[in-house]
Design a protein around this motif. Structure first.
Motif, mmCIF file in Angstrom:
data_model
loop_
_atom_site.group_PDB
_atom_site.id
_atom_site.type_symbol
_atom_site.label_atom_id
_atom_site.label_comp_id
_atom_site.label_asym_id
_atom_site.label_seq_id
_atom_site.Cartn_x
_atom_site.Cartn_y
_atom_site.Cartn_z
ATOM 1 N N CYS A 241 3.226 16.693 2.754
ATOM 2 C CA CYS A 241 3.580 15.923 1.435
ATOM 3 C C CYS A 241 2.496 14.932 1.090
ATOM 4 C CB CYS A 241 4.979 15.212 1.671
ATOM 5 S SG CYS A 241 5.691 14.323 0.271
ATOM 6 N N VAL A 242 2.081 14.983 0.061
ATOM 7 C CA VAL A 242 0.968 13.946 -0.481
ATOM 8 C C VAL A 242 1.273 13.107 -1.640
ATOM 9 C CG1 VAL A 242 -1.261 14.444 -1.469
ATOM 10 C CG2 VAL A 242 -0.431 16.059 0.356
ATOM 11 N N ALA A 243 0.965 11.832 -1.778
ATOM 12 C CA ALA A 243 0.858 11.314 -2.936
ATOM 13 C C ALA A 243 -0.394 10.995 -3.381
ATOM 14 C CB ALA A 243 1.771 9.823 -2.527
ATOM 15 N N VAL A 244 -0.481 10.763 -4.602
ATOM 16 C CA VAL A 244 -1.695 10.106 -5.278
ATOM 17 C C VAL A 244 -1.887 8.617 -5.415
ATOM 18 C CG1 VAL A 244 -3.432 10.704 -7.087
ATOM 19 C CG2 VAL A 244 -1.928 12.383 -6.327
ATOM 20 N N SER A 245 -2.975 8.204 -5.010
ATOM 21 C CA SER A 245 -3.014 6.702 -5.042
ATOM 22 C C SER A 245 -3.586 6.302 -6.482
ATOM 23 C CB SER A 245 -4.295 6.237 -4.162
ATOM 24 O OG SER A 245 -5.563 6.504 -4.577
ATOM 25 N N ALA B 85 0.799 -1.219 -0.034
ATOM 26 C CA ALA B 85 0.109 0.024 -0.200
ATOM 27 C C ALA B 85 0.831 1.306 -0.071
ATOM 28 C CB ALA B 85 -0.779 -0.144 1.380
ATOM 29 N N GLN B 86 0.381 2.232 -0.565
ATOM 30 C CA GLN B 86 1.101 3.495 -0.501
ATOM 31 C C GLN B 86 1.075 4.145 0.736
ATOM 32 O OE1 GLN B 86 -0.888 5.338 -4.025
ATOM 33 N NE2 GLN B 86 1.107 6.126 -4.494
ATOM 34 N N SER B 87 2.431 5.003 1.204
ATOM 35 C CA SER B 87 2.249 5.456 2.524
ATOM 36 C C SER B 87 3.466 6.866 2.066
ATOM 37 C CB SER B 87 2.666 4.783 3.485
ATOM 38 O OG SER B 87 3.925 4.228 3.172
ATOM 39 N N VAL B 88 3.124 7.613 2.838
ATOM 40 C CA VAL B 88 4.024 8.982 2.924
ATOM 41 C C VAL B 88 4.555 9.239 4.264
ATOM 42 C CG1 VAL B 88 3.959 11.675 2.535
ATOM 43 C CG2 VAL B 88 2.694 9.961 0.945
ATOM 44 N N SER C 32 4.627 1.233 -5.124
ATOM 45 C CA SER C 32 4.998 0.110 -6.112
ATOM 46 C C SER C 32 5.412 0.662 -7.687
ATOM 47 C CB SER C 32 4.174 -0.830 -6.396
ATOM 48 O OG SER C 32 2.835 -0.362 -6.641
ATOM 49 N N TYR C 33 5.144 2.058 -7.611
ATOM 50 C CA TYR C 33 5.364 2.784 -9.082
ATOM 51 C C TYR C 33 5.917 4.196 -8.781
ATOM 52 C CZ TYR C 33 0.650 4.464 -7.841
ATOM 53 O OH TYR C 33 -0.513 4.691 -7.389
ATOM 54 N N SER C 34 5.901 4.941 -9.581
ATOM 55 C CA SER C 34 6.371 6.359 -9.376
ATOM 56 C C SER C 34 5.062 7.345 -9.335
ATOM 57 C CB SER C 34 7.360 6.917 -10.631
ATOM 58 O OG SER C 34 8.503 6.334 -10.211
ATOM 59 N N PRO C 35 4.903 7.570 -8.310
ATOM 60 C CA PRO C 35 3.332 8.199 -8.186
ATOM 61 C C PRO C 35 3.554 9.725 -8.338
ATOM 62 C CG PRO C 35 4.446 8.167 -5.911
ATOM 63 C CD PRO C 35 5.710 7.576 -6.843
ATOM 64 N N SER C 36 2.407 10.623 -8.518
ATOM 65 C CA SER C 36 2.439 11.863 -8.666
ATOM 66 C C SER C 36 2.605 12.346 -7.111
ATOM 67 C CB SER C 36 1.037 12.435 -8.919
ATOM 68 O OG SER C 36 0.927 12.200 -10.477
ATOM 69 N N THR D 153 -6.317 5.224 -7.458
ATOM 70 C CA THR D 153 -7.820 5.834 -7.692
ATOM 71 C C THR D 153 -7.762 7.205 -7.314
ATOM 72 O OG1 THR D 153 -8.000 5.192 -5.197
ATOM 73 C CG2 THR D 153 -8.659 3.204 -6.910
ATOM 74 N N TYR D 154 -6.897 7.938 -7.339
ATOM 75 C CA TYR D 154 -6.606 9.392 -7.146
ATOM 76 C C TYR D 154 -7.017 10.057 -5.949
ATOM 77 C CZ TYR D 154 -6.781 8.971 -12.306
ATOM 78 O OH TYR D 154 -6.223 8.578 -13.560
ATOM 79 N N LYS D 155 -7.306 9.039 -4.963
ATOM 80 C CA LYS D 155 -7.237 9.735 -3.627
ATOM 81 C C LYS D 155 -5.984 10.235 -3.245
ATOM 82 C CE LYS D 155 -7.038 5.699 -0.710
ATOM 83 N NZ LYS D 155 -7.658 4.531 -0.259
ATOM 84 N N TYR D 156 -5.946 11.239 -2.375
ATOM 85 C CA TYR D 156 -4.789 11.742 -1.654
ATOM 86 C C TYR D 156 -4.598 10.855 -0.323
ATOM 87 C CZ TYR D 156 -4.280 15.989 -4.596
ATOM 88 O OH TYR D 156 -3.924 16.957 -5.459
ATOM 89 N N ILE D 157 -3.074 10.758 -0.352
ATOM 90 C CA ILE D 157 -2.624 10.227 0.797
ATOM 91 C C ILE D 157 -1.542 11.235 1.316
ATOM 92 C CG2 ILE D 157 -1.148 8.416 1.907
ATOM 93 C CD1 ILE D 157 -2.026 6.755 -0.903
ATOM 94 N N PHE D 158 -2.022 11.603 2.506
ATOM 95 C CA PHE D 158 -1.185 12.608 3.300
ATOM 96 C C PHE D 158 -0.237 12.149 4.237
ATOM 97 C CE2 PHE D 158 -3.303 16.783 2.610
ATOM 98 C CZ PHE D 158 -4.379 16.174 1.661
ATOM 99 N N GLY D 159 0.863 12.965 4.120
ATOM 100 C CA GLY D 159 1.764 12.684 5.466
ATOM 101 C C GLY D 159 1.426 13.277 6.560
ATOM 102 N N THR D 160 2.084 13.114 7.669
ATOM 103 C CA THR D 160 1.774 13.591 9.072
ATOM 104 C C THR D 160 1.777 15.083 9.198
ATOM 105 O OG1 THR D 160 3.691 13.062 10.039
ATOM 106 C CG2 THR D 160 1.832 11.439 10.219
ATOM 107 N N GLY D 161 2.523 15.869 8.345
ATOM 108 C CA GLY D 161 2.568 17.308 8.131
ATOM 109 C C GLY D 161 3.950 17.664 9.027
ATOM 110 N N THR D 162 4.428 18.705 8.655
ATOM 111 C CA THR D 162 5.707 19.373 9.428
ATOM 112 C C THR D 162 5.326 20.734 9.724
ATOM 113 O OG1 THR D 162 7.367 17.749 8.245
ATOM 114 C CG2 THR D 162 8.131 19.956 9.192
ATOM 115 N N ARG D 163 5.486 21.286 10.673
ATOM 116 C CA ARG D 163 5.098 22.490 11.248
ATOM 117 C C ARG D 163 6.542 23.369 11.116
ATOM 118 N NH1 ARG D 163 0.926 25.054 12.813
ATOM 119 N NH2 ARG D 163 -0.098 23.052 13.142
ATOM 120 N N LEU D 164 6.637 24.388 10.322
ATOM 121 C CA LEU D 164 7.841 25.059 10.143
ATOM 122 C C LEU D 164 7.646 26.276 10.935
ATOM 123 C CD1 LEU D 164 10.637 25.663 8.644
ATOM 124 C CD2 LEU D 164 9.056 26.854 6.959
ATOM 125 N N LYS D 165 8.875 26.570 11.799
ATOM 126 C CA LYS D 165 8.565 27.817 12.707
ATOM 127 C C LYS D 165 9.934 28.721 12.156
ATOM 128 C CE LYS D 165 8.575 29.488 17.648
ATOM 129 N NZ LYS D 165 9.012 28.760 18.842
#
Lengths: 113, 112
Positions: free
Chosen positions: B91-95, B1-4, B28-32, B97-109
């Motif tokens: 950071c986001v990858a597209v599955s 499964a895809q993950s970020v 398993s492939y080069s995602p957007s 089926t075109y749904k977005y898979i999000f990373g947990t986020g980075t808060r920049l200060k």
């Protein structure tokens, strides 16, 4: 520049009540999505919608949730009987048929008391 | 499964110094791949997008990201941070089926 809009910006409701979150996608887009972000957690996919039907839904999107495109412009998310754990920011997004880029609205913060 | 995976939940930099926000993906492939920014009480704004046309992608506000397939990474950089860059970055990858898979986020200060 066209943008996705969402109303209301903040909704407070009592547990067990029904809520409807509204979104107006970008006008020539055909793919619509709902995501949610519980405070302090990652943004999670809820549902995608195309051609007047659900394309895909996550395990979060149970029978309490439904989506509808009641007219040519609005895209709604209904939660039939809200629970405390439904408190989150809900984002609507839309996309066109040519790219996989999604454009997000500003979100609706739902607070369930 | 895809993950970020976003490796840092918080990053602090001084104004005028470089920014590096790290992202690794599993597919398993080069995602957007995308980077979005979320300023306080605002929606998600697209910063940049990778779709295999070029490995170095330039985005808005001076940000850029480099896709490295061998490292399965898509790190976001900016040569010189500005106070207005303080926000949360996803950071986001597209599955498939075109749904977005999000990373947990980075808060920049950004420190003055």
């Amino acid at each position: 520049e066209p943008e996705v809009t969402q109303t209301p910006s903040h909704q407070v409701t009592q547990m067990g009540q029904e809520v409807i979150l509204r979104c107006v996608p970008i006008s020539n887009h055909l793919y619509f999505y709902w995501y949610r972000q519980i405070l302090g957690q990652k943004v999670e996919f809820l549902v995608s919608f195309y051609n007047n039907e659900i394309s895909e839904k996550s395990e979060i999107f149970d029978d309490q949730f439904s989506v509808e495109r009641p007219d040519g412009s609005n895209f709604t998310l209904k939660i039939r009987s809200t629970k405390l754990e439904d408190s989150a920011m809900y984002f609507c997004a839309s996309g066109d048929v040519f790219t996989d880029t999604q454009y997000f609205g500003p979100g609706t913060r739902l607070t369930v008391l | 499964a895809q993950s970020v995976t976003q490796l840092d939940s918080h990053v602090s930099v001084s104004e005028g110094t470089p920014v590096l926000l790290r992202c690794n993906y599993s597919s398993s492939y080069s995602p957007s791949l995308f980077w979005y920014v979320q300023h306080p009480n605002k929606g998600l704004q697209l910063l940049l997008k990778y779709t295999s046309a070029a490995t170095l992608v330039k985005g808005i506000n001076g940000f850029e990201a480099e896709f490295k397939k061998s490292e399965t990474s898509f790190h976001l950089t900016k040569p010189s941070a500005h106070m207005s860059d303080a926000a949360e970055y996803f950071c986001v990858a597209v599955s498939g089926t075109y749904k977005y898979i999000f990373g947990t986020g980075t808060r920049l200060k950004v420190l003055a």
